[in-house]
Scaffold this active site. Structure first.
Site, PDB file in Angstrom:
ATOM      1  N   LYS A 230       6.891   6.771 -45.153  1.00 43.71           N
ATOM      2  CA  LYS A 230       7.489   5.938 -44.094  1.00 43.71           C
ATOM      3  C   LYS A 230       8.940   6.347 -43.943  1.00 43.71           C
ATOM      4  CE  LYS A 230       7.166   2.559 -41.137  1.00 43.71           C
ATOM      5  NZ  LYS A 230       7.701   3.542 -40.138  1.00 43.71           N
TER       6      LYS A 230
ATOM      7  N   LYS B 257      14.097   2.965 -51.091  1.00 40.75           N
ATOM      8  CA  LYS B 257      14.224   1.732 -50.287  1.00 40.75           C
ATOM      9  C   LYS B 257      12.905   0.965 -50.233  1.00 40.75           C
ATOM     10  CE  LYS B 257      16.441   2.522 -46.469  1.00 40.75           C
ATOM     11  NZ  LYS B 257      16.742   2.873 -45.055  1.00 40.75           N
TER      12      LYS B 257
ATOM     13  N   LYS C  11      10.950  11.351 -44.006  1.00 40.86           N
ATOM     14  CA  LYS C  11      11.956  11.365 -42.934  1.00 40.86           C
ATOM     15  C   LYS C  11      11.765  12.624 -42.124  1.00 40.86           C
ATOM     16  CE  LYS C  11      15.691   8.850 -41.786  1.00 40.86           C
ATOM     17  NZ  LYS C  11      16.025   7.463 -42.152  1.00 40.86           N
TER      18      LYS C  11
ATOM     19  N   THR D 158      17.315  -4.233 -38.572  1.00 36.67           N
ATOM     20  CA  THR D 158      18.190  -3.605 -39.563  1.00 36.67           C
ATOM     21  C   THR D 158      19.518  -4.359 -39.636  1.00 36.67           C
ATOM     22  OG1 THR D 158      17.156  -1.504 -38.980  1.00 36.67           O
ATOM     23  CG2 THR D 158      19.112  -1.391 -40.374  1.00 36.67           C
TER      24      THR D 158
ATOM     25  N   ASN E 142      22.549   0.630 -32.800  1.00 35.62           N
ATOM     26  CA  ASN E 142      21.540  -0.391 -33.037  1.00 35.62           C
ATOM     27  C   ASN E 142      21.914  -1.326 -34.197  1.00 35.62           C
ATOM     28  OD1 ASN E 142      18.947  -0.733 -34.970  1.00 35.62           O
ATOM     29  ND2 ASN E 142      18.393  -1.103 -32.846  1.00 35.62           N
TER      30      ASN E 142
ATOM     31  N   SER F 150       9.262  -2.750 -39.639  1.00 32.49           N
ATOM     32  CA  SER F 150       8.333  -1.651 -39.331  1.00 32.49           C
ATOM     33  C   SER F 150       7.004  -1.863 -40.055  1.00 32.49           C
ATOM     34  CB  SER F 150       8.917  -0.315 -39.806  1.00 32.49           C
ATOM     35  OG  SER F 150       9.737   0.262 -38.824  1.00 32.49           O
TER      36      SER F 150
HETATM   37  N1  GLU Z   1      15.285   4.776 -39.965  1.00 34.37           N
HETATM   38  C1  GLU Z   1      15.238   3.475 -40.585  1.00 34.37           C
HETATM   39  C2  GLU Z   1      15.714   3.553 -42.022  1.00 34.37           C
HETATM   40  O1  GLU Z   1      16.479   4.427 -42.364  1.00 34.37           O
HETATM   41  C3  GLU Z   1      13.884   2.812 -40.436  1.00 34.37           C
HETATM   42  C4  GLU Z   1      12.727   3.530 -41.017  1.00 34.37           C
HETATM   43  C5  GLU Z   1      11.386   2.883 -40.688  1.00 34.37           C
HETATM   44  O2  GLU Z   1      11.360   1.845 -40.048  1.00 34.37           O
HETATM   45  O3  GLU Z   1      10.375   3.458 -41.073  1.00 34.37           O
HETATM   46  O4  GLU Z   1      15.431   2.703 -42.815  1.00 34.37           O
END
Ligand code: GLU
Length: 424
Positions: free
Chosen positions: A77, A101, A113, A197, A228, A356
């Site tokens: 994810k 995370k 990523k 976020t 955002n 998410s």
């Molecule tokens: N890009 C966001 C992060 O760094 C969200 C990642 C997601 O929702 O999968 O946490």
């Protein structure tokens, strides 16, 4: 690793920052530390070439990536970044931070990523769509709702997610909403995802502020980044009585001792695409951002912003990491010595991936929740995770970052150990 590459004078790469964070947690892991090297090696790394026909008929090639850092606890994810400085090293670090995370807040995911080295603001909408669709086709061999689920990150948004969902679905022959999160609401997106976020940064920030006797009302707040995350967190702190005295984006640094009017700045940004020229605040020098008198600092832009040198002059009591990887390890040490508490990225900005997760669950069930339900559930996950990490840091007498890494690494390495190595 060369010692020099650990200094924060523009030499430390994001991946070496991450490796140092892993080095710092290893001694707390007991027997599980036998497995720690698994976190020093991304499981799967894909580099793709994306040929793009530009509107003027020329062909350009872009480099794209998708890294699956660890899949021990579930599918990968993590977001997709469009930025001119994206490279493999950065995407590896960002994918590893997603592993930590997701485990720190206990979501059933591994970390991944992706990204493309491109300035999305220099492409037309048609070019951006073609780029996204070809990139999706190229990484289509490793993503999927049970394999790896992308999401928005810097430079991407719900429109880009809709193109990803459509391209993946077209290649498969059926609509697969759960392949990506952060989609528009009418295409299987979740209420509350866009603001999640920023909301999580605010919630974890309030949790820690109350434990540290920092009053949010009248607190002087500095925010780097007004995208955002930055704009939502600014709005929430303003509503709670805080004063956002300085805001920086890549075009300007704005100061107002009485507090910047956030809804006016949002209106300005919607019209002008950035904060430059906003009349109700004074433009100041870029570096003066760090010297501003402040109680709470919120880096909400890119990694590698709080260097050792800046850590020595920052006046705040609390740092809330809305961005991923904003603080260098040697800066972490300076902040700790100066009694400044850092709420680390892997907890602080986990509200986005938490919602998410809800989006993915809703897509799987084809049953959608109310915004109120989503906010309540995500606030609870964030508060529980923060409390757990806080307790761990008291118990082990370590920073909140190291405590979050202990909690996360124990979960990941336990899964790793019990799954074992195949073939044996
Ligand atoms: N890009 C966001 C992060 O760094 C969200 C990642 C997601 O929702 O999968 O946490």
């Amino acid at each position: 690793m060369d010692k020099l590459s650990y200094t924060s004078e523009g030499r430390t790469s994001a991946w070496s920052t991450y490796l140092q964070q892993i080095d710092r947690v290893t001694s707390y892991l007991g027997n599980l530390s036998r497995w720690i090297d698994t976190l020093r090696h991304p499981k799967r790394t894909l580099i793709v070439d994306i040929p793009l026909q530009m509107d003027n008929g020329t062909i350009r090639h872009f480099e794209g990536y998708r890294v699956q850092h660890n899949l021990s606890r579930g599918p990968g994810k993590g977001g997709i970044r469009y930025h001119p400085r994206v490279d493999l090293n950065e995407v590896m670090a960002l994918s590893a931070w997603m592993t930590i995370k997701c485990a720190a807040v206990n979501l059933p995911y591994g970390g991944a990523k992706g990204g493309i080295r491109v300035d999305p603001f220099k492409l037309s909408e048609g070019e951006l769509e073609r780029l996204t669709r070809r990139y999706t086709s190229e990484i289509g061999i490793i993503i999927g709702p049970q394999k790896d689920i992308p999401a928005p990150d810097v430079g991407t948004n719900s429109k880009v997610m809709a193109w990803i969902m459509d391209t993946y679905s077209m290649n498969l022959g059926n609509t697969v909403t759960g392949v990506v999160t952060g989609k528009p609401i009418h295409l299987g997106g979740s209420l509350g995802r866009e603001k999640a976020t920023g909301r999580g940064v605010f919630i974890t920030g309030c949790e820690v502020a109350s434990r540290e006797n920092i009053n949010i009302k009248n607190a002087r707040i500095a925010i780097q980044g007004f995208g955002n995350v930055g704009s939502e967190v600014a709005r929430l702190f303003e509503t709670a009585g805080g004063k956002v005295v300085v805001i920086q984006d890549h075009t300007a640094t704005l100061y107002n001792n009485k507090g910047i009017n956030i809804s006016e700045l949002v209106k300005w940004q919607n019209k002008n695409k950035n904060i430059l020229g906003f009349p109700e605040a004074d433009p100041i020098d870029k570096e003066a951002f760090w010297e501003t008198q402040m109680d709470i600092l919120i880096p909400a832009a890119l990694e590698g912003q709080i260097t050792k040198e800046r850590a020595e002059i920052i006046s705040c009591k609390l740092v809330l990491e809305g961005a991923n990887g904003p603080t260098y390890p040697d800066a972490d040490d300076v902040l700790a010595t100066r009694g400044i508490t850092v709420v680390p990225d892997v907890i602080c900005n986990a509200g986005g991936v938490t919602v998410s997760y809800f989006e993915w669950v809703q897509d799987m069930a084809s049953f959608f929740w109310s915004e109120d339900e989503i906010n309540k559930r995500s606030d609870k996950i964030m508060i529980d995770a923060m409390s757990h990490v806080w307790k761990k840091s008291k118990e082990k007498k370590c920073s909140l970052r190291t405590a979050a890494y202990i909690v996360a690494c124990e979960r990941i390495l336990m899964a790793r150990k019990d799954r074992g190595i195949y073939p044996g």
